[in-house]
Each structure stands twice: as C-alpha cells, then as structure tokens.
Design an enzyme around this catalytic site. Sequence first.
Site, short mmCIF file in Angstrom:
data_model
loop_
_atom_site.label_atom_id
_atom_site.label_comp_id
_atom_site.label_asym_id
_atom_site.label_seq_id
_atom_site.Cartn_x
_atom_site.Cartn_y
_atom_site.Cartn_z
N ALA A 1 2.45 83.76 -27.87
CA ALA A 1 1.49 84.27 -27.21
C ALA A 1 1.77 84.65 -25.25
O ALA A 1 2.36 84.50 -24.77
CB ALA A 1 0.10 83.47 -27.43
N LYS A 2 0.87 85.41 -25.10
CA LYS A 2 0.20 85.52 -24.31
C LYS A 2 -0.63 86.48 -23.98
O LYS A 2 -1.70 87.19 -24.35
CB LYS A 2 1.23 86.74 -23.27
CG LYS A 2 1.83 86.75 -22.21
CD LYS A 2 2.93 85.52 -21.78
CE LYS A 2 2.85 85.33 -20.50
NZ LYS A 2 3.40 83.93 -19.68
N GLY A 3 -1.28 86.30 -22.38
CA GLY A 3 -2.26 87.30 -22.64
C GLY A 3 -2.79 87.19 -20.89
O GLY A 3 -1.97 86.80 -19.85
#
Length: 424
Positions: free
Chosen positions: A113-115
């Site tokens: 994931a990444k944000g």
Amino acid sequence: MAYIEPAPIKDKENPFESMMSRFDIAAKCLGLDDEVYNVLKSPVKQVIVNLPITMDDGSVQVFEGYRVIHSNILGPSKGGIRYDMDVHLDEVKALAAWMTWKCAVVDIPYGGAKGGIICNPRNMSPGEIERLTRAYTGALVEIFGPDRDIPAPDMGTGPREMAWLMDEYSRAQGMTVNAVVTGKPLVLGGSLGRTEATGRGVMITALAAMEKLKINPYHAKVAVQGFGNVGSWAATLLEERGASVVAVSDISGAYYNDSGIDINKAIEYRNANNGSLEGFKGAEKIAGDDLLTLDLDVLVPAAKEDVITVHNADQVKAKLIVEGANGPTSAKADALLNDKGIMAVPDILANAGGVTVSYFEWVQNRLGYKWTADRVSRRSDRIMKDAFNNVFKTSQEYNVSLRIAAYIVAIDKVAKTYKFRGRF
Ligand code: NAD
C-alpha cells in the site's frame, strides 16, 4: 470540479508505467495467465480524501490525500505515507505496487500500500501538520488496522506523525493499538534497529553482490547519492566493512575525495549544519550529477527516483549499482545498464531492510515483547541474504537481470498465494 489526474512531468517516466514495464517482462517469463495478470496489475482499492484543516491564521485550507492498497493477498497491506507537493495518484499507485513486490521478495506476510497528502510540510507549523495527520487518519479509520492496512513513514513524515496516527486511530477504537503503524518512536513500541535498517540492508545486499562479482569489499570504491537516513547509514556500514566511500551527495551537491571520505566526520558536519553537507571540507565539491558517472566499484543511489535515465546510463562506470532509493533507475535505462554488463541490485530487494524491520516492529507489538538490537539485526541480515541468494538463483535460472528476477520471485509468490486463496 471533476478530479483531473496530474500529467507526468515531461521527459520524466511515469512511475506506474515504469513499474509495469518490469512487471510485464517478469509476467511473460513466468507465463502468467491473463486472470492473474489482470488481478495483480490493478490496485484493489484507491481512496481520495479531501481534508479541510484550520490553519494557524484561522483560515481553512483543503488538502487532498490518497491511500492506495495495491494488494492484500499475502496479508495486511503495508506502506508509507508521503507529505509532498509532488504527490499524485499515479505515483502513489506505483509505490503501492512496489511495496507488494518488495514484501514478497523478502518473504514477509504483507501486501502493498502507499499513501500521501499534497502539502508542503516545511511551510506548515507542527500544529497544522498534527491536525492534518489526525484528519487523514480519521478519514481512513475504516481502511487502516493492524490486520488490514499498516502505514509507516515516507518522505516528509517520521516517528512524530506515526505517533499522532497511532493515537488518533487508538482513540477511534477506544484502546491503544500500537500495531496499526510502524516507524513509531521507541517509547510507543518502535523497534530497535529500525533507523539503520534500510541502510543496513543496502550494505548486506551490496556485500552479497560484490562476492558474486569478485569485488573485494576492502577498499572497493563506493559513491552514495543522498546523505539522509538511507544514504548515510549505507555509507557508514560499507565504510565499516572496509570500503572506501569516495563520494557522497545531498541536495546541496556532491563531495569527492579519492582517498575516501571520513563518513563519521561528514555525518557530524551534516548534523551540526542543519542537515546539509554544504561547506563540508573533507572533500572537493563537484556537480551533483557527476557523482553518478564516477569511476567506481559500487554506486548507491539513495536519494530519489529517476536519477539514472536514458540521458546518463551510458556514462555510468560503476560495476555494481545497489538501489537504496525507490525507483532510481528508469525502466528505459535498464537495457543500457544491462548492455554494459552493470549489475543492479533492484530497489525492491536492496532497500527491503526497512520494511523487514517494520515487520519486526509489528511482530513485537503483537507479542507485547521487545527484541534486542542484536536480535533485530541478526534476523534482518538473514532475511536480506536469503532474499538476495534466491533472486540471484532465479536470475541464472531465467537468464535475466537481478531486477527482472526479483519481480519474478515476487509475482510468482503472490500469484501462487492468489491461486490457493481462490476467488469469487
Ligand atoms: P531522507 O529524506 O532522509 O534523505 C534524502 C537525501 O537525499 C537527503 O540527503 C537529500 O538532501 C538528498 N537528495 C534529495 N534530492 C537529491 C538530489 N537531487 N541529489 C542528491 N541528493 C539529493 O530520505 P531517506 O529516508 O534516506 O530516503 C531516500 C530514498 O530511499 C527515497 O527514495 C525513499 O523512498 C527510499 N527508501 C527509504 C526507506 C527508509 O527506511 N527511510 C526505505 C526504503 C526506501
């Protein structure tokens, strides 16, 4: 107004396409069927949030934030949160997929994931950053969770933001949930050894690759681009193993000393000089980009993406590149490096020491038990060595570069797990 995806900067490769072009080659080598290909190429979830924040002057500013979960097939998704004006959805998608492959290469039970939030934390007060971090957490409280999606720091964020995130998430749950985030301050359940973990993994994989190339690490000439967390730790640990670090650089430029730079002195200077090497006297100042084309045994790009491109790859003289940064080599430059016989330990392997120790942090939080620094480094060194050997063996089996081999190892693992888990 409709959401408009920002256009990639002209002449700069689109990070998602760059990742996908390697994914496509590896998928072809594996003979991946269309069903699995289609599942793995797209993120499972992409969330865009708008966060109205009261600024210190009483005005309200609306910030746009993202969280992309690329895959949760191997386990809860894991990935950092970036605060930067250049954050855009395509980049977050690419970085989320990178996390999936990175976790799979080192065989830890996480998806990717990444944000990110479009903001300039350097122009914001601590209070504004805290309100923004808490608002982002609140907006994503249903997404995050120690068994769902586990954030971590990335560019522009650190232990301070992770502490706020943990606190905000814990308030929403009515109990302390420290395993919801990694990269926390030690007192909140951070792991010993996390600070140096990525640089340490770079050192371990660099030594393993040097052994294959029969480069004696003792006095091997090394240059490190970027003198932040990853670069300065990689330089310190490679110097400790006998290498001669002849050049280092940061945003202020590059610093070259053919007899080897005293890395401890450079770190002391940087720490006393507001984080910058500007004015460092232990080396001659050269243009930043010239570091990449020095006559070297090992080049460690540990600053940012897209620094080795079609414009300079044919001038790179190092025998080995070990990618501390994410995406420092553009996909189009891969072929040029391969033609020159330069070995590149790819980012998804070389810098996976960080996520490995983040995983240890999560394990310790869930055990309610703290490991010693020695236990952390022994276990992470073993994981990094095993991962390197597995990727090297795969590169020989398929007759491909280490980069494509790392993608093959990762995609194969995720694809097999997907097949076992089944589908709708
Ligand atoms: P950092 O902010 O601590 O350091 C970045 C360094 O790069 C600074 O010294 C900065 O001055 C320098 N820099 C920026 N632009 C530059 C340029 N054009 N030329 C030369 N130097 C330049 O960041 P970090 O945590 O060390 O991360 C560096 C890279 O490693 C990033 O790509 C990051 O995504 C990746 N990475 C970091 C970790 C981690 O655990 N910190 C883990 C995996 C990957």
